[in-house]
Design a protein around this motif. Structure first.
Motif, mmCIF file in Angstrom:
data_model
loop_
_atom_site.group_PDB
_atom_site.id
_atom_site.type_symbol
_atom_site.label_atom_id
_atom_site.label_comp_id
_atom_site.label_asym_id
_atom_site.label_seq_id
_atom_site.Cartn_x
_atom_site.Cartn_y
_atom_site.Cartn_z
ATOM 1 N N VAL A 207 0.841 -1.201 0.000
ATOM 2 C CA VAL A 207 0.000 0.000 0.000
ATOM 3 C C VAL A 207 0.873 1.246 0.000
ATOM 4 C CG1 VAL A 207 -1.778 1.290 1.236
ATOM 5 C CG2 VAL A 207 -1.887 -1.218 1.181
ATOM 6 N N ARG A 208 1.890 1.233 0.821
ATOM 7 C CA ARG A 208 2.775 2.401 0.921
ATOM 8 C C ARG A 208 3.438 2.722 -0.422
ATOM 9 N NH1 ARG A 208 4.234 4.077 5.688
ATOM 10 N NH2 ARG A 208 4.070 1.976 6.587
ATOM 11 N N ALA A 209 3.752 1.677 -1.184
ATOM 12 C CA ALA A 209 4.407 1.860 -2.487
ATOM 13 C C ALA A 209 3.417 2.219 -3.587
ATOM 14 C CB ALA A 209 5.164 0.586 -2.860
ATOM 15 N N GLY A 210 2.124 2.229 -3.270
ATOM 16 C CA GLY A 210 1.114 2.537 -4.276
ATOM 17 C C GLY A 210 0.693 1.335 -5.103
ATOM 18 N N ASP A 211 1.089 0.126 -4.691
ATOM 19 C CA ASP A 211 0.775 -1.084 -5.446
ATOM 20 C C ASP A 211 -0.502 -1.765 -4.972
ATOM 21 O OD1 ASP A 211 3.054 -0.852 -7.057
ATOM 22 O OD2 ASP A 211 4.302 -1.809 -5.528
ATOM 23 N N ALA A 212 -1.091 -1.291 -3.884
ATOM 24 C CA ALA A 212 -2.366 -1.816 -3.391
ATOM 25 C C ALA A 212 -3.161 -0.667 -2.804
ATOM 26 C CB ALA A 212 -2.151 -2.906 -2.350
ATOM 27 N N LEU A 213 -4.475 -0.852 -2.772
ATOM 28 C CA LEU A 213 -5.371 0.222 -2.352
ATOM 29 C C LEU A 213 -5.686 0.183 -0.868
ATOM 30 C CD1 LEU A 213 -7.332 2.540 -3.247
ATOM 31 C CD2 LEU A 213 -9.085 0.757 -3.489
ATOM 32 N N ALA A 214 -5.836 -1.024 -0.308
ATOM 33 C CA ALA A 214 -6.324 -1.166 1.064
ATOM 34 C C ALA A 214 -5.812 -2.464 1.666
ATOM 35 C CB ALA A 214 -7.857 -1.148 1.071
ATOM 36 N N LEU A 215 -6.061 -2.619 2.966
ATOM 37 C CA LEU A 215 -5.665 -3.818 3.699
ATOM 38 C C LEU A 215 -6.877 -4.704 3.968
ATOM 39 C CD1 LEU A 215 -3.262 -2.251 6.370
ATOM 40 C CD2 LEU A 215 -2.623 -3.422 4.250
ATOM 41 N N LYS A 216 -6.605 -5.974 4.250
ATOM 42 C CA LYS A 216 -7.646 -6.923 4.634
ATOM 43 C C LYS A 216 -7.221 -7.620 5.920
ATOM 44 C CE LYS A 216 -9.491 -11.376 4.213
ATOM 45 N NZ LYS A 216 -9.994 -12.159 3.092
ATOM 46 N N SER A 217 -8.160 -7.709 6.869
ATOM 47 C CA SER A 217 -7.889 -8.397 8.132
ATOM 48 C C SER A 217 -9.221 -8.906 8.684
ATOM 49 C CB SER A 217 -7.180 -7.452 9.109
ATOM 50 O OG SER A 217 -6.787 -8.138 10.282
ATOM 51 N N GLY A 218 -9.313 -9.050 10.007
ATOM 52 C CA GLY A 218 -10.556 -9.495 10.614
ATOM 53 C C GLY A 218 -10.334 -10.483 11.732
ATOM 54 N N ARG A 219 -11.366 -11.273 11.993
ATOM 55 C CA ARG A 219 -11.289 -12.316 13.024
ATOM 56 C C ARG A 219 -12.205 -13.465 12.617
ATOM 57 N NH1 ARG A 219 -14.158 -8.721 17.819
ATOM 58 N NH2 ARG A 219 -16.324 -8.899 17.116
ATOM 59 N N PRO A 220 -11.997 -14.658 13.186
ATOM 60 C CA PRO A 220 -12.785 -15.820 12.752
ATOM 61 C C PRO A 220 -14.286 -15.595 12.904
ATOM 62 C CG PRO A 220 -10.900 -16.523 14.065
ATOM 63 C CD PRO A 220 -10.962 -15.029 14.183
ATOM 64 N N HIS A 221 -15.039 -16.167 11.961
ATOM 65 C CA HIS A 221 -16.498 -16.075 12.000
ATOM 66 C C HIS A 221 -17.090 -17.322 12.667
ATOM 67 C CE1 HIS A 221 -15.707 -18.344 8.268
ATOM 68 N NE2 HIS A 221 -16.871 -18.950 8.513
#
Length: 282
Positions: free
Chosen positions: A119-133
């Motif tokens: 993301v910092r390099a401009g190669d991705a737009l956003a992050l993905k994370s979360g917790r178990p469902h």
């Protein structure tokens, strides 16, 4: 190629150019009027990566960045990568590989650190994370929440959004508060696989008619997605790549023009800072 007269964004799907349909799924999306995609990397283990260090996730992220570049060439608009560590990895690490929950959390946070560099390099737009469902031990739950909070801190530093994979819920205000405590505005937290009503984060609504009717009537910010998994072993899983364009046509035919503008122009700008109208001129 159908023109629906509006940008059409699928906010969350996966593309697997080696094992799945890959770019053919993108062609299907575009033929029905789709214009923009947010492509989330598949879980690392489904791409054959059993990570030992944060750097081991790089090949997973690079696979997604590469297929997104090719997808953009097939779209009237463009695609963007969303990179991160699937929260289900914690169970694979703890139950199958003998990690302690804290060790699993450390590895997953290191993977997010690597995603943040894209993301910092401009190669991705956003992050993905979360917790178990699904049900997990208290220790795994705490470890997973630590990973998710780390994602919020990274996103705040990067000024980007975070897509979350979590349990089904219509009230995640506590999670939104965790994000805001770390400097990430609640609207930049996106609940993937959401219903039409959600308190706290921005809902990315699964494109089923009943969910979309609720979201359209609420007139609050929302996005639309399929969670297309691009897995030949699970051909009927979730929704196919043609679904979002078809549902946009259905919403327009029902007079929900404002809802379509909300989900495909206004909310993408509000959450990600992307202009789906200007990028149609590519």
């Amino acid at each position: 190629m159908e023109d629906l007269g509006t940008p059409v964004l699928d906010n969350h799907l996966h593309l697997d150019p080696e094992h799945g349909r890959g770019l053919e799924a993108v062609r299907d999306f575009a033929r029905l009027g789709g214009t923009h995609l947010l492509v989330v990397n598949k879980p690392s283990w489904l791409l054959g990566v059993e990570a030992e260090t944060g750097d081991d996730f790089d090949s997973v992220f690079e696979t997604t960045v590469d297929v997104v570049s090719e997808a953009s060439e097939l779209l009237p608009g463009r695609a963007w990568p969303v990179l991160g560590v699937h929260p289900g990895l914690v169970s694979r690490l703890v139950e199958d590989r003998g990690f302690a929950p804290e060790e699993a959390s450390e590895l997953m946070r290191a993977g997010l650190d690597r995603a943040a560099e894209f993301v910092r390099a401009g190669d991705a737009l956003a992050l993905k994370s979360g917790r178990p469902h699904y049900e997990v031990s208290d220790a795994v739950w705490r470890a997973s929440n630590d990973v998710m909070r780390h994602a919020f801190s990274l996103a705040a530093d990067l000024d980007c959004a975070v897509q979350l994979h979590t349990e089904a819920a219509d009230d995640l205000t506590k999670i939104a508060e965790w994000a805001e405590t770390r400097g990430l505005p609640a609207h930049r937290v996106v609940k993937h696989y959401a219903g039409g009503m959600l308190a706290g984060p921005t809902p990315s609504v699964m494109s089923e008619k009943d969910r979309l009717e609720v979201a359209a009537d609420r007139a609050e910010p929302f996005l639309m997605e399929t969670d297309f998994v691009d897995d030949p072993d699970r051909p009927g899983a979730v929704l196919g790549p043609k679904t979002v364009p078809r549902r946009v046509r259905w919403l327009l035919d029902a007079g929900h023009d404002d809802a379509v503008a909300n989900a495909h122009v206004e909310t993408p700008d509000h959450v990600y800072g992307i202009d789906t109208e200007a990028t149609l001129s590519r």
